[in-house]
Design an enzyme around this catalytic site. Structure first.
Site, PDB file in Angstrom:
ATOM      1  N   TYR A  25      -2.728  31.133  58.476  1.00 29.53           N
ATOM      2  CA  TYR A  25      -3.823  32.120  58.449  1.00 29.53           C
ATOM      3  C   TYR A  25      -3.757  32.987  59.706  1.00 29.53           C
ATOM      4  O   TYR A  25      -3.962  34.205  59.658  1.00 29.53           O
ATOM      5  CB  TYR A  25      -5.159  31.368  58.370  1.00 29.53           C
ATOM      6  N   SER A 107     -16.851  36.074  66.036  1.00 30.54           N
ATOM      7  CA  SER A 107     -16.737  36.720  64.725  1.00 30.54           C
ATOM      8  C   SER A 107     -17.926  36.375  63.829  1.00 30.54           C
ATOM      9  O   SER A 107     -18.460  35.258  63.889  1.00 30.54           O
ATOM     10  CB  SER A 107     -15.448  36.239  64.051  1.00 30.54           C
ATOM     11  N   GLN A 128     -19.335  40.155  66.935  1.00 25.15           N
ATOM     12  CA  GLN A 128     -18.661  41.092  66.016  1.00 25.15           C
ATOM     13  C   GLN A 128     -19.348  41.083  64.663  1.00 25.15           C
ATOM     14  O   GLN A 128     -19.572  40.029  64.069  1.00 25.15           O
ATOM     15  CB  GLN A 128     -17.181  40.690  65.851  1.00 25.15           C
ATOM     16  N   TYR A 130     -19.483  42.155  60.697  1.00 23.82           N
ATOM     17  CA  TYR A 130     -18.985  42.681  59.429  1.00 23.82           C
ATOM     18  C   TYR A 130     -20.218  43.107  58.656  1.00 23.82           C
ATOM     19  O   TYR A 130     -21.204  42.356  58.599  1.00 23.82           O
ATOM     20  CB  TYR A 130     -18.254  41.600  58.628  1.00 23.82           C
ATOM     21  N   ARG A 165      -3.032  38.634  52.243  1.00 23.97           N
ATOM     22  CA  ARG A 165      -2.043  37.860  53.008  1.00 23.97           C
ATOM     23  C   ARG A 165      -1.540  36.763  52.089  1.00 23.97           C
ATOM     24  O   ARG A 165      -2.295  35.874  51.687  1.00 23.97           O
ATOM     25  CB  ARG A 165      -2.684  37.270  54.259  1.00 23.97           C
ATOM     26  N   LYS A 252     -14.628  48.983  66.435  1.00 19.66           N
ATOM     27  CA  LYS A 252     -13.295  48.358  66.381  1.00 19.66           C
ATOM     28  C   LYS A 252     -12.573  48.692  65.080  1.00 19.66           C
ATOM     29  O   LYS A 252     -13.196  48.663  64.015  1.00 19.66           O
ATOM     30  CB  LYS A 252     -13.486  46.836  66.476  1.00 19.66           C
ATOM     31  N   HIS A 276      -6.183  45.618  63.136  1.00 16.71           N
ATOM     32  CA  HIS A 276      -6.604  44.265  62.747  1.00 16.71           C
ATOM     33  C   HIS A 276      -5.434  43.275  62.857  1.00 16.71           C
ATOM     34  O   HIS A 276      -5.285  42.358  62.052  1.00 16.71           O
ATOM     35  CB  HIS A 276      -7.142  44.279  61.314  1.00 16.71           C
ATOM     36  N   ARG A 279      -3.212  42.909  59.718  1.00 15.73           N
ATOM     37  CA  ARG A 279      -3.711  42.104  58.604  1.00 15.73           C
ATOM     38  C   ARG A 279      -4.354  42.934  57.508  1.00 15.73           C
ATOM     39  O   ARG A 279      -4.771  42.407  56.490  1.00 15.73           O
ATOM     40  CB  ARG A 279      -4.746  41.100  59.125  1.00 15.73           C
TER      41      ARG A 279
HETATM   42  C1  LIG Z   1      -6.655  34.662  62.287  1.00 17.81           C
HETATM   43  C2  LIG Z   1      -7.336  35.986  62.556  1.00 17.81           C
HETATM   44  C3  LIG Z   1      -8.646  36.162  62.145  1.00 17.81           C
HETATM   45  C4  LIG Z   1      -9.301  37.362  62.436  1.00 17.81           C
HETATM   46  N1  LIG Z   1     -10.629  37.504  62.111  1.00 17.81           N
HETATM   47  C5  LIG Z   1     -11.289  38.627  62.474  1.00 17.81           C
HETATM   48  C6  LIG Z   1     -12.687  38.738  62.268  1.00 17.81           C
HETATM   49  O1  LIG Z   1     -13.336  37.834  61.783  1.00 17.81           O
HETATM   50  N2  LIG Z   1     -13.277  39.906  62.630  1.00 17.81           N
HETATM   51  C7  LIG Z   1     -12.584  40.949  63.192  1.00 17.81           C
HETATM   52  O2  LIG Z   1     -13.157  41.995  63.498  1.00 17.81           O
HETATM   53  N3  LIG Z   1     -11.266  40.846  63.418  1.00 17.81           N
HETATM   54  C8  LIG Z   1     -10.603  39.712  63.105  1.00 17.81           C
HETATM   55  N4  LIG Z   1      -9.278  39.598  63.368  1.00 17.81           N
HETATM   56  C9  LIG Z   1      -8.580  40.675  64.070  1.00 17.81           C
HETATM   57  C10 LIG Z   1      -8.680  40.476  65.577  1.00 17.81           C
HETATM   58  O3  LIG Z   1     -10.000  40.688  66.025  1.00 17.81           O
HETATM   59  C11 LIG Z   1      -7.759  41.435  66.337  1.00 17.81           C
HETATM   60  O4  LIG Z   1      -7.973  42.744  65.877  1.00 17.81           O
HETATM   61  C12 LIG Z   1      -6.287  41.057  66.169  1.00 17.81           C
HETATM   62  O5  LIG Z   1      -6.125  39.668  66.195  1.00 17.81           O
HETATM   63  C13 LIG Z   1      -5.470  41.679  67.277  1.00 17.81           C
HETATM   64  O6  LIG Z   1      -4.118  41.433  67.088  1.00 17.81           O
HETATM   65  P1  LIG Z   1      -3.302  40.239  67.805  1.00 17.81           P
HETATM   66  O7  LIG Z   1      -3.702  38.989  67.093  1.00 17.81           O
HETATM   67  O8  LIG Z   1      -1.896  40.619  67.566  1.00 17.81           O
HETATM   68  O9  LIG Z   1      -3.724  40.213  69.249  1.00 17.81           O
HETATM   69  C14 LIG Z   1      -8.608  38.407  63.098  1.00 17.81           C
HETATM   70  C15 LIG Z   1      -7.286  38.198  63.506  1.00 17.81           C
HETATM   71  C16 LIG Z   1      -6.654  37.006  63.262  1.00 17.81           C
HETATM   72  C17 LIG Z   1      -5.245  36.807  63.747  1.00 17.81           C
END
Ligand SMILES: Cc1cc2nc3c(=O)[nH]c(=O)nc-3n(C[C@H](O)[C@H](O)[C@H](O)COP(=O)(O)O)c2cc1C
Length: 389
Positions: A25, A107, A128, A130, A165, A252, A276, A279
């Protein structure tokens, strides 16, 4: 205690320690994962300029992020299901960030609830948001974050619908993990994770279960999430959310100059250039490629931060030199948490600070405000010549 020299060392331990569905994940991008990969590899294309014979005594990485004191210009990104990477994960990560002196972002999709993190940590954290179709629920979330004295609201704009994903579908991702022959076989090899998880009650989406109408357990949660994220979110709604919050706001998930201009009109305290972590829109440009155009367009109006792909202090330094006021890290600290809990998050922050300190010094810089574009060597076509028609 293994010798940890870099973030990748933590990632290897995280992979061994956490159940496959949670490591996957974390370590996934959407669809072909092109953007996920390029977020990291595009940093490698930028080089640093070595400078010598500069007095390097009295170095410091201290700075302010949205007017708040920080030990270094790094913040922890919001990461859903953090409490599944390690028992009580959000509390442990927030504690490590608080002790280190950098902001932690909780989150909406966390396992530990806002109230739980507030009760079990000492420093204020960011929340954060949503946005959900259920406006009552969204309003209550904002009120709960205010009551918990969160020191900023981070509104995520790039997830009105979810990028696919593949690994999550194949693994049957759920929190807590559903017991199937495949997951049982994998969990049987993750005994340390399991023992810690058995000792905590925090195994569900703490901000949702018991707070959102009709969600009393996780079996109805996946359908609730798919149905409830608000596909109608627009700039007018963002302005209303900012007004409801009334405090510091970070927007963001901005990757386009036109969107950055719209966001800056709302006068947030900062925007985060982000895809993100690769993702969401597969095929989008990496964040670091979009940083300079966005800083050029709105950097005089609002602070520009960046995330996606940062795995080292050198990456942080490159982003700062290209105009970011702060770098947010997601996976880099999650690897640490998954590897060894709070100590692992601290280790990730120590690694990044040491790399940042040494790289700054070797570029002839003692303080954060001395970092400027002249310390980077950027290929002429780095941002690329892209046609929109
Ligand atoms: C496992 C995972 C879960 C994430 N969940 C959220 C989330 O709940 N809310 C959100 O705004 N971004 C989420 N993100 C995005 C992160 O806030 C961030 O933008 C991202 O991890 C940055 O990239 P990096 O992992 O390469 O540093 C998630 C990222 C990952 C890897």
């Amino acid at each position: 205690m293994p010798v940890i020299t870099c973030i990748d060392d933590l990632k290897k331990i995280h992979e061994r320690r956490a159940p496959r569905m949670f490591f996957d994940y974390c370590e996934s991008g959407s669809w072909t994962e092109q953007t996920f990969r390029e977020n990291v590899t595009d940093y490698d294309k930028i080089r640093l300029r070595q400078r010598v014979a500069v007095d390097m005594t009295g170095r410091s990485q201290k700075t302010q992020i949205i007017g708040q004191d920080a030990t270094m210009p790094v913040a922890l990104s919001p990461v859903g299901l953090t409490g599944m990477q390690h028992a009580d994960g959000e509390i442990l990560a927030a504690r490590a960030a608080g002790k280190f002196g950098v902001p932690y972002t909780l989150s909406t999709m966390s396992i530990c609830s806002i109230e739980d993190v507030a009760e079990n940590t000492e420093k204020p954290f960011w929340f954060q948001l949503y946005t959900m179709k259920d406006m009552d629920y969204t309003t209550r979330l904002i009120e709960r974050a205010k009551a918990a004295k969160c020191s900023a609201l981070v509104i995520t704009l790039d997830l009105q619908i979810l990028g696919q994903r593949h690994k999550d579908l194949k693994n049957g991702l759920s929190a807590p993990p559903k017991l199937t022959p495949k997951s049982i076989a994998n969990l049987a090899t993750k005994w340390a994770w399991g023992l810690e998880m058995l000792q905590t009650k925090r195994r569900h989406f703490g901000n949702i279960v018991g707070h959102a109408k009709g969600v009393t357990d996780t079996s109805s949660l996946s359908s609730w999430t798919a149905e409830q994220f608000d596909p109608a979110l627009d700039w007018g709604k963002v302005a209303k959310l900012m007004e409801m919050w009334g405090g510091k706001v970070i927007l963001k998930g901005i990757l386009d100059v036109e969107d950055a201009k719209r966001a800056a009109e709302l006068e947030p305290d900062a925007i985060v250039v982000s895809n993100h972590g690769g993702r969401q829109l597969d095929g989008a440009l990496s964040s670091i490629r979009m940083l300079r155009p966005i800083v050029d367009a709105v950097g005089h109006k609002t602070d520009v931060h960046i995330d996606s792909g940062i795995r080292s202090g050198q990456d942080v330094l490159k982003a700062l030199a290209m105009g970011a006021k702060a770098a947010h890290i997601g996976r880099a600290y999650i690897y640490g948490l998954g590897a060894m809990g709070e100590a692992g998050v601290k280790t990730a922050l120590d690694v990044i600070q040491k790399e940042l300190d040494t790289s700054m010094a070797l570029c002839g810089r003692q303080t954060i405000d001395q970092i400027d574009p002249s310390i980077t060597l950027i290929p002429e076509d780095f941002e690329g010549r892209w046609h929109t028609t």
